[in-house]
Enzyme design. Structure first.
Site, PDB file in Angstrom:
ATOM      1  N   TYR A 217      11.274   8.454  -4.161  1.00 32.03           N
ATOM      2  CA  TYR A 217      11.256   9.311  -2.969  1.00 32.03           C
ATOM      3  C   TYR A 217      12.376   9.016  -1.979  1.00 32.03           C
ATOM      4  CZ  TYR A 217       8.238   5.369  -1.591  1.00 32.03           C
ATOM      5  OH  TYR A 217       7.707   4.132  -1.381  1.00 32.03           O
TER       6      TYR A 217
ATOM      7  N   SER B 108       8.258   0.369   6.779  1.00 35.08           N
ATOM      8  CA  SER B 108       6.928   0.922   6.614  1.00 35.08           C
ATOM      9  C   SER B 108       6.907   2.299   7.290  1.00 35.08           C
ATOM     10  CB  SER B 108       5.940  -0.034   7.253  1.00 35.08           C
ATOM     11  OG  SER B 108       4.648   0.410   7.000  1.00 35.08           O
ATOM     12  N   LEU B 109       5.756   2.899   7.386  1.00 35.68           N
ATOM     13  CA  LEU B 109       5.624   4.187   8.069  1.00 35.68           C
ATOM     14  C   LEU B 109       4.551   4.070   9.140  1.00 35.68           C
ATOM     15  CD1 LEU B 109       5.519   6.626   5.022  1.00 35.68           C
ATOM     16  CD2 LEU B 109       7.332   6.496   6.719  1.00 35.68           C
TER      17      LEU B 109
ATOM     18  N   TYR C 272      -8.895  -2.100   7.887  1.00 31.45           N
ATOM     19  CA  TYR C 272      -7.619  -2.709   8.285  1.00 31.45           C
ATOM     20  C   TYR C 272      -6.930  -1.831   9.327  1.00 31.45           C
ATOM     21  CZ  TYR C 272      -2.798  -4.366   7.946  1.00 31.45           C
ATOM     22  OH  TYR C 272      -1.554  -4.848   8.244  1.00 31.45           O
ATOM     23  N   ASP C 273      -6.912  -0.527   9.050  1.00 36.35           N
ATOM     24  CA  ASP C 273      -6.278   0.408   9.990  1.00 36.35           C
ATOM     25  C   ASP C 273      -6.927   0.324  11.369  1.00 36.35           C
ATOM     26  OD1 ASP C 273      -4.544   1.272   8.046  1.00 36.35           O
ATOM     27  OD2 ASP C 273      -5.712   3.058   7.521  1.00 36.35           O
TER      28      ASP C 273
ATOM     29  N   ARG D 114       8.773  -4.679  -2.032  1.00 39.03           N
ATOM     30  CA  ARG D 114       9.213  -4.578  -0.652  1.00 39.03           C
ATOM     31  C   ARG D 114       9.187  -5.935   0.060  1.00 39.03           C
ATOM     32  NH1 ARG D 114       6.043  -0.871   3.669  1.00 39.03           N
ATOM     33  NH2 ARG D 114       4.413  -2.311   3.050  1.00 39.03           N
TER      34      ARG D 114
ATOM     35  N   ASP E 155      -8.994  -0.339   3.319  1.00 36.15           N
ATOM     36  CA  ASP E 155      -7.823   0.024   4.130  1.00 36.15           C
ATOM     37  C   ASP E 155      -8.229   0.548   5.499  1.00 36.15           C
ATOM     38  OD1 ASP E 155      -6.444  -0.630   1.933  1.00 36.15           O
ATOM     39  OD2 ASP E 155      -5.622   1.368   1.513  1.00 36.15           O
TER      40      ASP E 155
ATOM     41  N   CYS F 283     -38.945  -2.631 -18.619  1.00 33.57           N
ATOM     42  CA  CYS F 283     -38.346  -1.380 -18.153  1.00 33.57           C
ATOM     43  C   CYS F 283     -39.136  -0.855 -16.949  1.00 33.57           C
ATOM     44  CB  CYS F 283     -38.366  -0.347 -19.284  1.00 33.57           C
ATOM     45  SG  CYS F 283     -37.875   1.293 -18.741  1.00 33.57           S
TER      46      CYS F 283
ATOM     47  N   CYS G  87     -40.935   2.597 -18.312  1.00 35.44           N
ATOM     48  CA  CYS G  87     -41.973   2.667 -19.352  1.00 35.44           C
ATOM     49  C   CYS G  87     -42.631   1.322 -19.627  1.00 35.44           C
ATOM     50  CB  CYS G  87     -41.403   3.251 -20.642  1.00 35.44           C
ATOM     51  SG  CYS G  87     -40.302   2.128 -21.507  1.00 35.44           S
TER      52      CYS G  87
ATOM     53  N   LYS H 292       8.751  14.023   6.568  1.00 39.63           N
ATOM     54  CA  LYS H 292      10.050  13.422   6.888  1.00 39.63           C
ATOM     55  C   LYS H 292      10.967  14.500   7.441  1.00 39.63           C
ATOM     56  CE  LYS H 292       9.633  10.322   2.935  1.00 39.63           C
ATOM     57  NZ  LYS H 292      10.048  10.047   1.552  1.00 39.63           N
TER      58      LYS H 292
ATOM     59  N   LYS I 230      -2.822  10.327   7.281  1.00 38.24           N
ATOM     60  CA  LYS I 230      -3.776   9.781   6.319  1.00 38.24           C
ATOM     61  C   LYS I 230      -4.941  10.742   6.033  1.00 38.24           C
ATOM     62  CE  LYS I 230      -2.920   5.508   5.217  1.00 38.24           C
ATOM     63  NZ  LYS I 230      -3.552   4.433   5.772  1.00 38.24           N
TER      64      LYS I 230
ATOM     65  N   ASP J  97      -0.344   6.212  -3.484  1.00 39.43           N
ATOM     66  CA  ASP J  97      -1.035   4.962  -3.199  1.00 39.43           C
ATOM     67  C   ASP J  97      -0.753   3.959  -4.307  1.00 39.43           C
ATOM     68  OD1 ASP J  97      -2.524   3.214  -1.833  1.00 39.43           O
ATOM     69  OD2 ASP J  97      -4.463   4.121  -2.286  1.00 39.43           O
TER      70      ASP J  97
ATOM     71  N   GLU K 215       5.535  15.410   1.551  1.00 37.68           N
ATOM     72  CA  GLU K 215       5.313  14.755   0.257  1.00 37.68           C
ATOM     73  C   GLU K 215       3.954  14.075   0.246  1.00 37.68           C
ATOM     74  OE1 GLU K 215       8.468  11.877   0.032  1.00 37.68           O
ATOM     75  OE2 GLU K 215      10.011  13.367   0.478  1.00 37.68           O
TER      76      GLU K 215
ATOM     77  N   CYS L 195     -39.803   6.025 -23.891  1.00 34.69           N
ATOM     78  CA  CYS L 195     -39.478   5.868 -22.472  1.00 34.69           C
ATOM     79  C   CYS L 195     -39.110   7.232 -21.890  1.00 34.69           C
ATOM     80  CB  CYS L 195     -38.308   4.895 -22.321  1.00 34.69           C
ATOM     81  SG  CYS L 195     -37.766   4.698 -20.613  1.00 34.69           S
TER      82      CYS L 195
ATOM     83  N   LYS M 145       1.533  11.024   0.007  1.00 39.49           N
ATOM     84  CA  LYS M 145       1.706   9.582   0.199  1.00 39.49           C
ATOM     85  C   LYS M 145       1.049   8.898  -0.986  1.00 39.49           C
ATOM     86  CE  LYS M 145       1.368   5.900   3.616  1.00 39.49           C
ATOM     87  NZ  LYS M 145       1.017   4.828   2.702  1.00 39.49           N
TER      88      LYS M 145
ATOM     89  N   CYS N 201     -33.402  -0.900 -22.460  1.00 37.72           N
ATOM     90  CA  CYS N 201     -34.838  -0.739 -22.595  1.00 37.72           C
ATOM     91  C   CYS N 201     -35.120  -0.486 -24.065  1.00 37.72           C
ATOM     92  CB  CYS N 201     -35.305   0.451 -21.751  1.00 37.72           C
ATOM     93  SG  CYS N 201     -36.874   1.151 -22.285  1.00 37.72           S
TER      94      CYS N 201
HETATM   95  S1  IVH Z   1       9.090   6.936   2.547  1.00 36.06           S
HETATM   96  C1  IVH Z   1      11.401   4.425   5.676  1.00 36.06           C
HETATM   97  N1  IVH Z   1       7.627   8.475   1.046  1.00 36.06           N
HETATM   98  O1  IVH Z   1       4.052   4.242   2.093  1.00 36.06           O
HETATM   99  C2  IVH Z   1      10.341   5.207   5.009  1.00 36.06           C
HETATM  100  N2  IVH Z   1       6.863   6.269   1.468  1.00 36.06           N
HETATM  101  O2  IVH Z   1       3.250   3.061   4.648  1.00 36.06           O
HETATM  102  C3  IVH Z   1      10.004   4.670   3.682  1.00 36.06           C
HETATM  103  N3  IVH Z   1       4.771   5.680   0.353  1.00 36.06           N
HETATM  104  O3  IVH Z   1       6.250   1.518   2.062  1.00 36.06           O
HETATM  105  C4  IVH Z   1       8.853   5.251   3.015  1.00 36.06           C
HETATM  106  N4  IVH Z   1       4.485   7.611  -0.639  1.00 36.06           N
HETATM  107  O4  IVH Z   1       5.203   2.308  -0.158  1.00 36.06           O
HETATM  108  C5  IVH Z   1       7.748   7.268   1.607  1.00 36.06           C
HETATM  109  N5  IVH Z   1       6.435   9.935  -0.326  1.00 36.06           N
HETATM  110  C6  IVH Z   1       6.568   8.737   0.250  1.00 36.06           C
HETATM  111  C7  IVH Z   1       5.619   7.704   0.062  1.00 36.06           C
HETATM  112  C8  IVH Z   1       5.800   6.472   0.698  1.00 36.06           C
HETATM  113  C9  IVH Z   1       4.007   6.390  -0.471  1.00 36.06           C
HETATM  114  C10 IVH Z   1       4.482   4.296   0.771  1.00 36.06           C
HETATM  115  C11 IVH Z   1       5.635   3.351   0.666  1.00 36.06           C
HETATM  116  C12 IVH Z   1       5.836   2.837   2.057  1.00 36.06           C
HETATM  117  C13 IVH Z   1       4.478   3.005   2.627  1.00 36.06           C
HETATM  118  C14 IVH Z   1       4.514   3.047   4.112  1.00 36.06           C
END
Ligand code: IVH
Length: 680
Positions: A228, A84-85, A38-39, A139, A35, A411, A414, A293, A317, A120, A116, A435, A118, A429
């Site tokens: 959530y 997404s976030l 990717y980021d 999604r 990840d 091995c 030994c 949030k 993150k 995974d 909250e 050994c 996040k 072994c």
């Molecule tokens: S809220 C419009 N809350 O993170 C906002 N997302 O990178 C919607 N995720 O698609 C997301 N924990 O799959 C929210 N406590 C949390 C989360 C969460 C994991 C994931 C979720 C989202 C992705 C965005």
């Protein structure tokens, strides 16, 4: 301003790469890069687009969510888009987010945030009509997802019918399906034993399980879910803040993450980030950051959205648990039972909060399946306290000179033959206690915390003691001619005071229960629970040694089948082992606490057939102590709460296991009630 050609080309190249990785991650559940890599690509593209806005296109990956829905599942159109976030990777980026929120709201006093973990896993939207679960969808690209209702229905903790008196005519909830860490480890362990493909991480295992056509597969996978948020709804009034919405969701029967809370201002957000970060490895599930949030829903509405994410939320993150690095070499480690494990020597890389330079490849089967070669670029993973492992090879980066790895014939320690029986993943072994590697590991196991618990006698010391010939067997530890304060103080990095302390812990370890002693012997497949069962049934060494002559009688003990019985029989038939036991229990050795008379019928025990989970801090004993007591009385311990749990014993600060037990309606025992249960 014209954009330089090299920048234009870079943008095109980055988009191609990101689209490719989106497909691997979202559609194929088989990412090629970690990840964090990717980021990095994503961030680089976003920065270029910010620098040269004329390059920004509507179809850039920075403007879109996830991947396309797969054909084999029916499409489900989300009535409200699943977004997404945005990510923050530093305190400064979080500060900038908070400032943007303040500016837009034209506010100076601190904003209240619902904070909250996040989670995974995999995002899911679940629709209830007249209180009944009707459809669950992934999604997808945010507008259309895949119908995975059949698999989501297998998640035990998710209500299929809403609880409570006011049933909304329509309610769409959003949350994250995930696989608890313990379940993930167990699943991979089983796959490894069967020589099957393992999952790279819990998120992949979740996605792979949800995207099965046949729901019996998902039913066997330990999936769980936290809700959530809410999508569309009708026939219900929702409160004015996100945190209150979460309370309503919990009342309707939804599992909501117990770590969520409300804070004020950016400082408190950062405190929360630190606190959760410190406890990350102790949580039952994987998280890769926290989400902040804006709590007030009117403020959320005012802030609104950009293309792919809301302006009222951001993900902060954690440092990555997976990274890219290179395999410099593959070495072989010999374990207690002779298992020869390939270990990758890596170009050092910072991952999971430490610098990692070795990672396990588990066994030959797995090495072959992953096709790891010396010189390869690989993904390494270090999650919590789990030992670092090589997850996969980035084949695109393989060099011509990459060298295949062959199982050695002898091995490396030994020189004895290494054998790998047909169809078995593990090579061993054949040297046994000849050994020195196996001897060292056997002794390390013997003194380990759950066995004799000899504090201070660590791995490096035992290596030195065995290498110098001072000790050969666990019994030698108690021989004052071999191990004493002077001889210890002569070892590398050993102060006189520590040597005395070790002698004291050796002394203290002489009083040991029969169960712990049996566990310490390191008989194959005899873990703590089995050792305790043996101790309860046979009471003492004499009757166990007698029973071991006739392996069938061993099978009367709970948990012991023909394979384990055969291992126990084999252990007690070896002259060498009997000698060590005789030395250990002879004059000047251990004082075994045996119980007699032995209980002949295991079913007579107080807690036989009952399954326990112990959580939180107890006052009158440690958690391990409580578990020992339960096992002594015939009970079984499991790590996580399920519908098969009979009792959850909880101390202070019990966390999510407590909440789960409440939800499943499992009997909860506080410390007083537990102590009462133990009384005869
Ligand atoms: S809220 C419009 N809350 O993170 C906002 N997302 O990178 C919607 N995720 O698609 C997301 N924990 O799959 C929210 N406590 C949390 C989360 C969460 C994991 C994931 C979720 C989202 C992705 C965005």
């Amino acid at each position: 301003m014209t954009v330089p050609a090299d920048k234009q080309n870079l943008v095109v190249e980055l988009r191609t790469q990101i689209r490719h990785h989106n497909r691997r991650y979202y559609e194929l559940d088989d990412p090629e890069i970690p990840d964090i890599e990717y980021d990095r690509l994503f961030l680089q593209l976003r920065e270029l687009e910010a620098e040269f806005p004329e390059l920004l296109t509507e179809d850039s990956p920075t403007q879109m969510v996830g991947g396309a829905a797969q054909k084999q599942f029916a499409p489900v159109k989300h009535s409200i888009a699943m977004l997404s976030l945005d990510n923050a990777f530093s305190d400064e980026q979080l500060g900038a987010f908070n400032q943007r929120v303040l500016d837009r709201l034209q506010q100076t006093e601190p904003v209240h945030y619902s904070v909250e973990p996040k989670l995974d896993g995999m995002a899911i939207s679940i629709r209830y009509e007249a209180g009944k679960l009707v459809v669950a969808a992934t999604r997808g690209d945010g507008r259309t997802g895949e119908d995975v209702t059949h698999n989501v229905l297998t998640i035990n903790s998710l209500p299929k019918i809403l609880k409570g008196t006011t049933v909304p005519s329509l309610l769409e909830v959003r949350g994250e399906v995930f696989m608890p860490s313990a379940g993930f480890e167990a699943l991979n362990k089983m796959a490894r034993q069967r020589g099957e493909k393992t999952f790279a991480n819990p998120r992949n295992a979740t996605a792979g399980s949800l995207r099965q056509l046949d729901s019996t597969v998902a039913a066997e996978r330990p999936l769980d879910i936290f809700i959530y948020g809410v999508g569309a709804y009708e026939g219900i009034e929702l409160p004015g803040s996100h945190s209150d919405v979460l309370l309503v969701l919990a009342d309707l029967g939804f599992p909501v993450c117990p770590e969520n809370k409300v804070v004020s201002g950016v400082e408190e957000c950062l405190d929360y980030y630190q606190q959760i970060g410190a406890r990350r490895s102790q949580l039952d599930y994987e998280i890769d950051g926290v989400v902040y949030k804006v709590n007030d829903l009117a403020q959320q509405a005012e802030l609104g959205f950009v293309a792919r994410a809301p302006r009222w939320a951001i993900a902060h993150k954690f440092p990555a648990q997976e990274e890219l690095t290179r395999v410099m070499n593959v070495d072989w480690q010999v374990g207690r039972t002779g298992a020869v494990t390939p270990v990758a020597r890596l170009e050092p890389v910072f991952v999971g909060g430490v610098t990692v330079s070795n990672a396990t490849l588990h066994n030959m089967d797995e090495l072959e399946r992953k096709d790891v070669r010396v010189g390869d670029t690989v993904i390494v993973r270090r999650a919590g306290d789990v030992i670092p492992e090589v997850v996969s090879v980035v084949k695109e980066k393989r060099l011509k000179a990459a060298r295949r790895v062959k199982l050695p014939v002898h091995c490396p320690v030994c020189g004895s033959d290494i054998s790998r029986p047909e169809g078995e993943a593990v090579a061993r072994c054949s040297g046994g206690l000849f050994c020195s590697a196996q001897r060292k590991e056997a002794i390390k196991h013997f003194v380990s915390r759950r066995a004799l618990d000899i504090e201070g006698l660590g791995s490096k010391l035992i290596d030195q003691l065995v290498d110098s010939g001072a000790i050969e067997t666990p019994a030698d530890i108690f021989n004052k001619h071999r191990v004493n304060a002077e001889s210890l103080a002569g070892l590398e990095r050993m102060a006189e005071k520590s040597a005395l302390n070790i002698m004291q812990s050796i002394e203290a370890s002489r009083d040991v229960s029969f169960g712990r002693f049996l566990y310490a012997l390191g008989i194959r497949e005899v873990g703590e629970a089995t050792a305790e069962n043996l101790a309860v049934v046979f009471g003492g060494l004499g009757s166990l040694e007698a029973a071991a002559q006739d392996v069938e009688s061993l099978q009367a003990v709970p948990d012991i089948g023909p394979v384990v019985a055969a291992y126990i029989g084999a252990f007690f038939s070896q002259e060498h082992n009997l000698e060590v036991i005789a030395q250990l229990t002879g004059v000047g050795g251990l004082r075994l606490q045996e119980t007699s008379p032995a209980i002949s019928d295991p079913a007579e025990l107080l807690l036989t057939g009952k399954t326990f989970v112990v959580t939180g801090t107890l006052q009158s004993m440690t958690r391990d102590g409580a578990k020992d007591r339960i096992r002594q009385l015939g009970g079984k311990i499991t790590a996580s709460v399920s519908k098969n749990t009979n009792f959850v014993v909880h101390g202070d600060a019990p966390g999510s296991k407590f909440a789960k037990a409440q939800k499943l309606g499992i009997s909860l025992l506080d410390e007083a009630a537990f102590l009462k249960l133990l009384e005869p």
